[in-house]
Motif scaffolding. Structure first.
Motif, PDB file in Angstrom:
ATOM      1  N   ASN A   9       0.824  -1.209   0.000  1.00  0.00           N
ATOM      2  CA  ASN A   9       0.000   0.000   0.000  1.00  0.00           C
ATOM      3  C   ASN A   9       0.857   1.257   0.000  1.00  0.00           C
ATOM      4  OD1 ASN A   9      -2.224  -1.684   0.095  1.00  0.00           O
ATOM      5  ND2 ASN A   9      -2.468  -1.510   2.288  1.00  0.00           N
ATOM      6  N   LYS A  13       1.161   4.134  -3.001  1.00  0.00           N
ATOM      7  CA  LYS A  13       1.038   5.577  -2.792  1.00  0.00           C
ATOM      8  C   LYS A  13       2.271   6.314  -3.298  1.00  0.00           C
ATOM      9  CE  LYS A  13      -0.820   7.531   0.706  1.00  0.00           C
ATOM     10  NZ  LYS A  13      -1.192   8.000   2.056  1.00  0.00           N
ATOM     11  N   LYS A  37      -4.885   8.876  -8.773  1.00  0.00           N
ATOM     12  CA  LYS A  37      -5.746   7.704  -8.566  1.00  0.00           C
ATOM     13  C   LYS A  37      -4.996   6.626  -7.785  1.00  0.00           C
ATOM     14  CE  LYS A  37      -6.202   4.541 -11.528  1.00  0.00           C
ATOM     15  NZ  LYS A  37      -6.332   3.586 -12.559  1.00  0.00           N
ATOM     16  N   ALA A  40      -4.726   7.604  -4.131  1.00  0.00           N
ATOM     17  CA  ALA A  40      -6.005   7.428  -3.442  1.00  0.00           C
ATOM     18  C   ALA A  40      -6.289   5.957  -3.169  1.00  0.00           C
ATOM     19  CB  ALA A  40      -7.131   8.045  -4.254  1.00  0.00           C
ATOM     20  N   ALA A  41      -6.000   5.106  -4.143  1.00  0.00           N
ATOM     21  CA  ALA A  41      -6.236   3.668  -3.968  1.00  0.00           C
ATOM     22  C   ALA A  41      -5.357   3.106  -2.850  1.00  0.00           C
ATOM     23  CB  ALA A  41      -5.973   2.925  -5.272  1.00  0.00           C
ATOM     24  N   THR A  44      -6.757   4.323   0.479  1.00  0.00           N
ATOM     25  CA  THR A  44      -7.997   3.630   0.829  1.00  0.00           C
ATOM     26  C   THR A  44      -7.706   2.229   1.355  1.00  0.00           C
ATOM     27  OG1 THR A  44      -9.207   4.874  -0.841  1.00  0.00           O
ATOM     28  CG2 THR A  44     -10.214   2.838  -0.087  1.00  0.00           C
ATOM     29  N   LYS A  45      -6.781   1.542   0.726  1.00  0.00           N
ATOM     30  CA  LYS A  45      -6.409   0.207   1.187  1.00  0.00           C
ATOM     31  C   LYS A  45      -5.807   0.266   2.585  1.00  0.00           C
ATOM     32  CE  LYS A  45      -5.511  -1.667  -3.403  1.00  0.00           C
ATOM     33  NZ  LYS A  45      -4.455  -2.119  -4.314  1.00  0.00           N
ATOM     34  N   VAL A  47      -6.502   2.431   4.931  1.00  0.00           N
ATOM     35  CA  VAL A  47      -7.593   2.659   5.875  1.00  0.00           C
ATOM     36  C   VAL A  47      -8.310   1.343   6.159  1.00  0.00           C
ATOM     37  CG1 VAL A  47      -9.842   3.777   6.170  1.00  0.00           C
ATOM     38  CG2 VAL A  47      -7.907   5.085   5.311  1.00  0.00           C
ATOM     39  N   GLY A  48      -8.589   0.577   5.130  1.00  0.00           N
ATOM     40  CA  GLY A  48      -9.253  -0.719   5.316  1.00  0.00           C
ATOM     41  C   GLY A  48      -8.424  -1.673   6.161  1.00  0.00           C
TER      42      GLY A  48
END
Length: 66
Positions: A9, A13, A37, A40-41, A44-45, A47-48
């Motif tokens: 991740n 980034k 993009k 952001a991906a 987001t990963k 955070v999950g």
């Protein structure tokens, strides 16, 4: 979250940041957008994965009820 997932991740980034900057420097708006993009991906990963870590910590702290 496994160490490998964290690394993937963060790498995504970082690569996104590099693409965005390269696109900005070269005037390639498509590459710049792709970099944003990717950033952001990757975020987001992360955070999950952090949410999964928190849930696991809660289970470890309070037990599973069994």
């Amino acid at each position: 979250m496994s160490f490998i997932d964290k690394l993937k991740n963060k790498t995504q980034k970082a690569m996104g940041h590099g693409k965005e900057e390269a696109g900005r420097q070269s005037g390639d708006r498509s590459m710049e957008a792709e970099g944003r993009k990717d950033q952001a991906a990757g975020g987001t990963k992360q955070v999950g994965e952090k949410a999964k870590d928190a849930a696991q910590e809660a289970r470890n702290t309070f037990g599973t009820g069994s």
